[in-house]
Scaffold this active site. Structure first.
Site, mmCIF file in Angstrom:
data_model
loop_
_atom_site.group_PDB
_atom_site.id
_atom_site.type_symbol
_atom_site.label_atom_id
_atom_site.label_comp_id
_atom_site.label_asym_id
_atom_site.label_seq_id
_atom_site.Cartn_x
_atom_site.Cartn_y
_atom_site.Cartn_z
ATOM 1 N N ASN A 5 -10.148 -0.344 -0.117
ATOM 2 C CA ASN A 5 -8.689 -0.230 -0.046
ATOM 3 C C ASN A 5 -8.102 -0.769 -1.351
ATOM 4 O OD1 ASN A 5 -5.976 -0.618 0.396
ATOM 5 N ND2 ASN A 5 -6.209 -1.577 2.409
ATOM 6 N N HIS A 58 -3.512 6.940 2.907
ATOM 7 C CA HIS A 58 -3.921 5.647 2.352
ATOM 8 C C HIS A 58 -5.331 5.329 2.849
ATOM 9 C CE1 HIS A 58 -4.122 1.565 1.201
ATOM 10 N NE2 HIS A 58 -3.849 1.047 2.387
ATOM 11 N N CYS A 81 0.817 -1.226 0.000
ATOM 12 C CA CYS A 81 0.000 0.000 0.000
ATOM 13 C C CYS A 81 0.848 1.273 0.000
ATOM 14 C CB CYS A 81 -0.937 0.001 1.195
ATOM 15 S SG CYS A 81 -1.979 -1.448 1.250
#
Ligand code: UT7
Length: 324
Positions: A281, A251, A112
């Site tokens: 996500n 994020h 990520c």
């Protein structure tokens, strides 16, 4: 010489999977997912659609916004953990499809954090002589999602975001990036099978080891701590305070993580870009998609101080400070 983001672009596949759709797959509820994560829906690829397909659209949009042609690119850095194939790199597939005939190309694996890491690479190369670097985060998380595991299948989505990073003579641009890792926490988020430790086999598939496993609750706590730490480190490096930040683009893993971080930092939520309700996500694509939306809807404006913050498997955590 500074490196400036001169254009951004993003793309998410058309198919939308809502929480109601997931209610029909596993024992969960729309209410649980919204309250625990902030996610309402996510985009999922069509059959046959792969990482480079998403990356291509996002990259073309970023190049158009920057007014840079693919043939002017010196380098393509594609952050992903879900590339088209193990070999060759997805960056090379993108290089060919864009017609970026002069560009070097490689994939970057930082989960990520991939986009922020890639931005750090682009910054370093531009400061040392390159003119245009394309940075992309593209993920098909649905391919490594176990749709029978309610702990993880509610969380992820597919998408891509891109930025063109160009040499600039003025003071604006990427002020710094701050990249960290701690592999002692490697078991918090992992896809155990399909690599050289547990190569693909019938047994690996039976054991469902090709899918992402996560210790969500432990990850949550580390995420809050590392995001706060790296934000403070970044601001201290430039002698600026939290109140100087115009926009924070974190994020998009979980709205509760982000709220806990900005609460600790003393940053008002109005200065935070949130879009996980519509995307879930998307790993390395999460920050560039959020950034592109904020650029296009006018929240990002010239002269503003923009902070990015990421954490993910590895563990990795990272931030960037940008004078837009
Ligand atoms: O970008 C990658 C980084 N990863 C992340 O950022 C993820 C970080 N972690 C999280 O976002 C959260 O930990 C989760 C959203 C994954 C889970 O939320 P939580 O508040 O930490 O819940 P929990 O794991 O402590 O589980 C609480 C309960 C458990 O039931 P019991 O044991 O208390 O009876 C779980 O079994 O919630 C249950 N549960 C669910 N219930 C309904 C777990 N997943 C679900 C679900 N629907 N989808």
């Amino acid at each position: 010489m500074r490196a400036r983001i001169t254009g951004t672009g993003s793309y998410a596949p058309e198919r939308v999977v809502t929480n109601a759709d997931i209610e029909r797959m596993v024992a969960t509820s729309d209410e649980w997912i919204r309250e625990r994560t902030g996610i309402r829906e996510r985009h999922v690829v069509a059959d046959g659609q792969a990482c480079s397909d998403l990356a291509l659209v996002a990259a073309e949009r970023a190049l158009k916004a920057a007014g840079v042609s693919a043939s002017e690119l010196d380098l393509i850095v594609l952050a992903t953990c879900t590339g088209d194939t193990p070999l060759p790199s997805t960056a090379c597939l993108l290089q060919h499809r864009l017609g970026a005939t002069r560009a070097a190309a490689f994939d970057l694996g930082a989960a990520c954090c991939g986009f922020v890491y890639a931005l750090g690479v682009a910054d370093a190369y531009v400061r040392t002589g390159m003119r245009h670097v394309l940075v992309v985060g593209s993920e098909v998380m649905s391919a490594i999602t176990d749709w029978t595991d309610r702990n993880t299948c509610v969380l992820f989505g597919d998408g891509a975001g891109a930025a063109v990073v160009s040499a600039s003579g003025d003071d604006r641009g990427i002020l710094s990036t701050h990249l960290h890792s701690d592999g002692s926490m490697c078991d918090l988020i992992t896809v155990p099978g399909g690599g050289t430790r547990i190569p693909p086999s019938d047994q690996m598939v039976t054991d469902r080891l090709q899918y992402i496993k996560m210790k969500g609750n432990e990850t949550f706590k580390v995420a809050v701590r590392t995001l706060e730490e790296v934000a403070r480190e970044t601001l201290a490096a430039h002698g600026v305070g939290v109140s100087d930040v115009d926009l924070y683009v974190p994020h998009q893993a979980n709205v509760r993580i982000i709220k806990a971080v900005v609460d600790r930092l003393g940053l008002p939520l109005e200065k935070v870009v949130l879009n996980m309700d519509r995307y879930g996500n998307t790993s390395a694509a999460s920050i560039p998609i959020a950034l592109d939306e904020a650029v296009r809807d006018g929240r990002v404006r010239d002269g503003q101080l923009i902070m990015l913050g990421a954490f993910g498997a590895g563990l990795t955590w990272a931030s960037a400070l940008i004078r837009w």
